[in-house]
Write an enzyme that holds these catalytic residues in place. Structure first.
Site, PDB file in Angstrom:
ATOM      1  N   ASP A 302       0.756  -1.144  -0.119  1.00  0.00           N
ATOM      2  CA  ASP A 302       0.120   0.089  -0.078  1.00  0.00           C
ATOM      3  C   ASP A 302       0.681   1.459  -0.146  1.00  0.00           C
ATOM      4  OD1 ASP A 302       0.767  -1.049   2.642  1.00  0.00           O
ATOM      5  OD2 ASP A 302      -0.161   0.734   3.752  1.00  0.00           O
ATOM      6  N   GLU A 303       0.659   2.480  -0.849  1.00  0.00           N
ATOM      7  CA  GLU A 303       0.723   3.377   0.123  1.00  0.00           C
ATOM      8  C   GLU A 303       2.207   3.366  -1.037  1.00  0.00           C
ATOM      9  OE1 GLU A 303      -1.753   5.631   3.357  1.00  0.00           O
ATOM     10  OE2 GLU A 303      -0.245   4.203   3.502  1.00  0.00           O
TER      11      GLU A 303
END
Length: 503
Positions: A302-303
């Site tokens: 993620d991210e």
């Protein structure tokens, strides 16, 4: 029995005009030679001893003093977690095909035993359990919680308490977010600096900490005794500053990183084209997988804003086979759904933008439901909550319950949904009391969303059962948030230390 405050609500309950007297004449019986069923019987006996101060023997020798029994009976043909409970005046019959199913039924039985305060416990020689039958099984196979032990470290005793509560409400997976920019929390013997250096910091600049492999194995075993599976997460290629501080060659931006104790995300990345990075990942996955018997290994994903899109795709396609090589099913946050992968990957839905999870579903991936604006336990209850954030939403107790994982997103077919998980990120909390403030009572709602069929779920009914959990909360000293959206018992002795009740 139908009026009992059971959470999660069973599938089918039938009352009978009878009651079972639990007292010193009671014994627990399991089929001889069925060691796993005997283990479940011993667990029930130990819990009754702790909460009722009543010694109930398991498979005792014949004795005239024992004439009522709780029988754990292995019954072929039932599903993995399915159980049937029949309570009459002289016996309790708990039938299941597996010890796991028996364990889930034991949690229902524990909730049916009346609570007596410690002050008056000695005056009660008998606990009357209402009669009837229960037929029960879960809606979803995966019903989990997640603890972020990377932003702030929580020691093994805190995690064990969380596991005890999860087991009581029939949850069966605990996802541990073990690594992030702020800290590395699991010993890797082939890369010792990960904990020697990367394990010594956390948000706010405190000392951090980590689990030795022995401590982690103890935690995995403790969870296993409660039929809860640990899912380890090593977040990558982003959220990797603590790893790169420990071994700077991992860093993908050509700079020597410094320890990070803030809350910003998306600035770190691994070098996706360096073979030694994948040797590092192979060693980490190998060591953690050897300690973790469950089926899943979470790779994060993620991210990763500092990783170019093409490099991100290249990285994920190299890491997924490493996870499989070590016998695990790869799991990642929903960004992994943007990469062309086969169906044997689980995407965990968290973002408000549904594009990633829609792509994952199109590829046939299983989806774990954790939408941030409904399921993130680190979101504040309201604008004056002591802890938590609100970038996704404020999530009061009723909002946490009144949504349906089955229909939340039209892009996700019901058959694709693996289950429900409630993540608790730890940027704003550092103690078990603060953790409990955010987790409870909302975690119970997620337990019910994962277990109970949609047709049987009702906020008005659920909140009245939730009220009656306060004796259990008090017994375990759970510092829950007594939201005014629930008409809690007004006795001060049942309310926790933070009595500033808000809407």
């Amino acid at each position: 029995m139908a009026s009992a405050a059971l959470i999660p609500k069973p599938v089918r309950v039938v009352n009978k005009p009878a009651a079972f007297p639990l007292d010193h004449h009671t014994a627990i019986f399991t089929e001889m030679g069925r060691d796993t069923f005997t283990g479940v019987g011993l667990f029930l006996s130990q819990e009754i001893q702790k909460t009722q101060n009543l010694a109930i023997p398991v498979n005792p020798d014949s004795s005239t003093d024992l004439f009522r029994g709780i029988y754990l009976i292995q019954t072929p043909g039932m599903e993995q977690e399915q159980y049937e409970l029949a309570i009459s005046s002289d016996s309790i019959l708990l039938r299941s095909a597996t010890a796991e199913g028996a364990f889930r039924g034991v949690q229902t039985l524990r909730q049916l035993i009346p609570h007596i305060s410690n002050d008056t416990l000695a005056e009660y020689p008998v606990w009357v359990i209402p009669g009837g039958t229960i037929q029960d099984e879960p809606t979803f196979e995966y019903r989990g919680g997640m603890l972020d032990v990377a932003r702030h470290f929580f020691d093994i005793s805190d995690v064990k308490k969380y596991l005890d509560i999860m087991a009581y409400y029939k949850m069966n997976y605990l996802h541990l977010h073990l690594t992030d920019d702020q800290g590395w929390r699991i010993e890797i013997t082939s890369w010792p600096k990960l904990t020697e250096i990367g394990g010594q910091t956390e948000v706010g600049g405190e000392a951090g900490g980590y689990y030795t492999q022995e401590a982690y194995k103890e935690l995995v075993a403790y969870a296993g005794d409660r039929y809860i599976t640990i899912v380890p997460e090593v977040d990558m290629p982003g959220h990797t500053n603590a790893a790169s501080v420990s071994y700077p060659f991992l860093n993908g931006n050509g700079k020597t990183p410094k320890p990070y104790t803030g809350m910003r995300v998306g600035f770190s990345t691994l070098d996706t084209r360096k073979d030694t990075v994948y040797q590092f990942i192979d060693d980490v996955v190998r060591e953690i997988s050897a300690l973790t018997p469950g089926p899943y290994f979470h790779i994060g994903g993620d991210e990763s804003h500092a990783t170019p899109k093409a490099e991100y795709e290249y990285f994920i396609k190299r890491v997924v086979p490493i996870v499989r090589k070590h016998g695990k099913i790869p799991m990642g946050w929903d960004e992994v759904g943007t990469v062309s992968l086969d169906a044997d990957v689980v995407a965990q839905y968290w973002q408000q933008d549904k594009a990633n999870v829609a792509r994952a579903a199109e590829q046939g991936m299983k989806i774990l439901m954790s939408p941030a604006k409904k399921a993130y336990l680190d979101m504040s209850y309201d604008s004056i909550s002591k802890f938590g954030l609100h970038w996704a939403a404020y999530i009061p107790v009723d909002s946490a319950y009144t949504w349906s994982p089955e229909t939340y997103s039209s892009e996700i077919p019901r058959a694709a949904i693996l289950g429900v998980e409630a993540p608790l990120w730890s940027e704003t909390i550092s103690t078990i009391e603060e953790l409990e403030y955010l987790a409870f009572p909302r975690l119970l709602g997620y337990a019910e969303l994962g277990w109970t069929p949609p047709a049987e779920r009702s906020w008005e009914d659920y909140k009245m059962r939730l009220i009656r959990q306060t004796p259990y909360f008090k017994r375990l000293d759970i510092q829950f948030y007594p939201s005014q959206r629930v008409p809690w018992m007004e006795a001060d002795s049942l309310l926790p230390w933070h009595n500033n009740r808000t809407k």
